[in-house]
Design a protein around this motif. Structure first.
Motif, PDB file in Angstrom:
ATOM      1  N   VAL A  15      -4.907   2.985  -3.616  1.00 57.59           N
ATOM      2  CA  VAL A  15      -5.770   3.492  -4.673  1.00 57.59           C
ATOM      3  C   VAL A  15      -6.781   2.386  -4.976  1.00 57.59           C
ATOM      4  CG1 VAL A  15      -5.806   4.216  -7.087  1.00 57.59           C
ATOM      5  CG2 VAL A  15      -3.940   4.952  -5.592  1.00 57.59           C
ATOM      6  N   ASP A  16      -8.040   2.750  -5.143  1.00 62.99           N
ATOM      7  CA  ASP A  16      -9.105   1.776  -5.383  1.00 62.99           C
ATOM      8  C   ASP A  16      -9.074   1.308  -6.837  1.00 62.99           C
ATOM      9  OD1 ASP A  16     -11.244   0.133  -5.095  1.00 62.99           O
ATOM     10  OD2 ASP A  16     -12.717   1.714  -4.719  1.00 62.99           O
ATOM     11  N   ASP A  17      -8.087   0.469  -7.136  1.00 64.58           N
ATOM     12  CA  ASP A  17      -7.878  -0.038  -8.483  1.00 64.58           C
ATOM     13  C   ASP A  17      -7.322  -1.452  -8.339  1.00 64.58           C
ATOM     14  OD1 ASP A  17      -5.718  -0.555 -10.714  1.00 64.58           O
ATOM     15  OD2 ASP A  17      -7.107   0.905 -11.592  1.00 64.58           O
ATOM     16  N   ALA A  18      -8.025  -2.436  -8.852  1.00 68.23           N
ATOM     17  CA  ALA A  18      -7.642  -3.842  -8.661  1.00 68.23           C
ATOM     18  C   ALA A  18      -6.230  -4.133  -9.162  1.00 68.23           C
ATOM     19  CB  ALA A  18      -8.651  -4.762  -9.351  1.00 68.23           C
ATOM     20  N   GLU A  19      -5.836  -3.565 -10.285  1.00 67.69           N
ATOM     21  CA  GLU A  19      -4.497  -3.814 -10.824  1.00 67.69           C
ATOM     22  C   GLU A  19      -3.420  -3.218  -9.926  1.00 67.69           C
ATOM     23  OE1 GLU A  19      -3.967  -2.834 -14.962  1.00 67.69           O
ATOM     24  OE2 GLU A  19      -5.835  -3.846 -15.513  1.00 67.69           O
ATOM     25  N   LYS A  20      -3.653  -2.020  -9.409  1.00 67.69           N
ATOM     26  CA  LYS A  20      -2.665  -1.391  -8.527  1.00 67.69           C
ATOM     27  C   LYS A  20      -2.560  -2.140  -7.198  1.00 67.69           C
ATOM     28  CE  LYS A  20      -2.867   3.161 -10.571  1.00 67.69           C
ATOM     29  NZ  LYS A  20      -1.629   3.867 -10.712  1.00 67.69           N
ATOM     30  N   ILE A  21      -3.691  -2.603  -6.679  1.00 70.31           N
ATOM     31  CA  ILE A  21      -3.675  -3.382  -5.438  1.00 70.31           C
ATOM     32  C   ILE A  21      -2.904  -4.681  -5.648  1.00 70.31           C
ATOM     33  CG2 ILE A  21      -5.117  -4.683  -3.823  1.00 70.31           C
ATOM     34  CD1 ILE A  21      -7.213  -2.402  -4.145  1.00 70.31           C
ATOM     35  N   ALA A  22      -3.159  -5.351  -6.762  1.00 71.31           N
ATOM     36  CA  ALA A  22      -2.445  -6.597  -7.071  1.00 71.31           C
ATOM     37  C   ALA A  22      -0.945  -6.340  -7.219  1.00 71.31           C
ATOM     38  CB  ALA A  22      -3.015  -7.235  -8.339  1.00 71.31           C
ATOM     39  N   GLU A  23      -0.572  -5.244  -7.870  1.00 72.12           N
ATOM     40  CA  GLU A  23       0.833  -4.900  -8.043  1.00 72.12           C
ATOM     41  C   GLU A  23       1.489  -4.615  -6.693  1.00 72.12           C
ATOM     42  OE1 GLU A  23       4.459  -3.718 -10.153  1.00 72.12           O
ATOM     43  OE2 GLU A  23       2.854  -5.179 -10.354  1.00 72.12           O
ATOM     44  N   TYR A  24       0.804  -3.884  -5.821  1.00 71.23           N
ATOM     45  CA  TYR A  24       1.323  -3.574  -4.492  1.00 71.23           C
ATOM     46  C   TYR A  24       1.589  -4.872  -3.724  1.00 71.23           C
ATOM     47  CZ  TYR A  24       1.745  -1.294   0.050  1.00 71.23           C
ATOM     48  OH  TYR A  24       2.204  -0.851   1.270  1.00 71.23           O
TER      49      TYR A  24
END
Length: 116
Positions: A15-24
């Motif tokens: 998903v193009d979302d910085a917080e979700k990418i960081a969490e992943y």
């Protein structure tokens, strides 16, 4: 690796979302022990995930114990794997080329230096 190894190359998007990418990425620094055990138990000897923007590329090396259908069925029946996959899916999304209802999809090899 054992003698009969195979390699799978798979793609998925985030998903193009910085917080979700960081969490992943944070969750993959040390995956749950049950997930690592499940992968190894089914013949996956090595797995690496690479990221470019929101595109993920997985390299999976398996031995002769690995069977795609058996692995999928065992994953569906394992509550730890189901919880992990639900957590991952909060950060993931299918690529534009992913068939309905699927996640990671195999990429087609178009070049091999060994074949040249």
């Amino acid at each position: 690796m054992s003698g009969a190894s195979r390699r799978y190359c798979l793609a998925l998007d985030l998903v193009d979302d910085a917080e979700k990418i960081a969490e992943y990425q944070r969750l993959h620094q040390r995956i749950w022990p049950e997930v690592a055990q499940h992968l190894r138990q089914h013949g996956i000897e090595n797995m690496e995930i690479y990221r470019l923007g929101t595109r993920l590329f997985m390299l999976m090396e398996v031995n002769d114990r690995f069977n795609t259908q058996d692995f999928a069925q065992a994953s569906e029946q394992d509550p730890h794997i189901q919880r992990w996959e639900a957590l991952m899916w909060q950060c993931q999304q299918p690529t534009p080329w992913t068939p309905e209802g699927e996640k990671w999809v195999a990429m087609a090899r178009i070049f091999s230096l060994q074949d040249q």
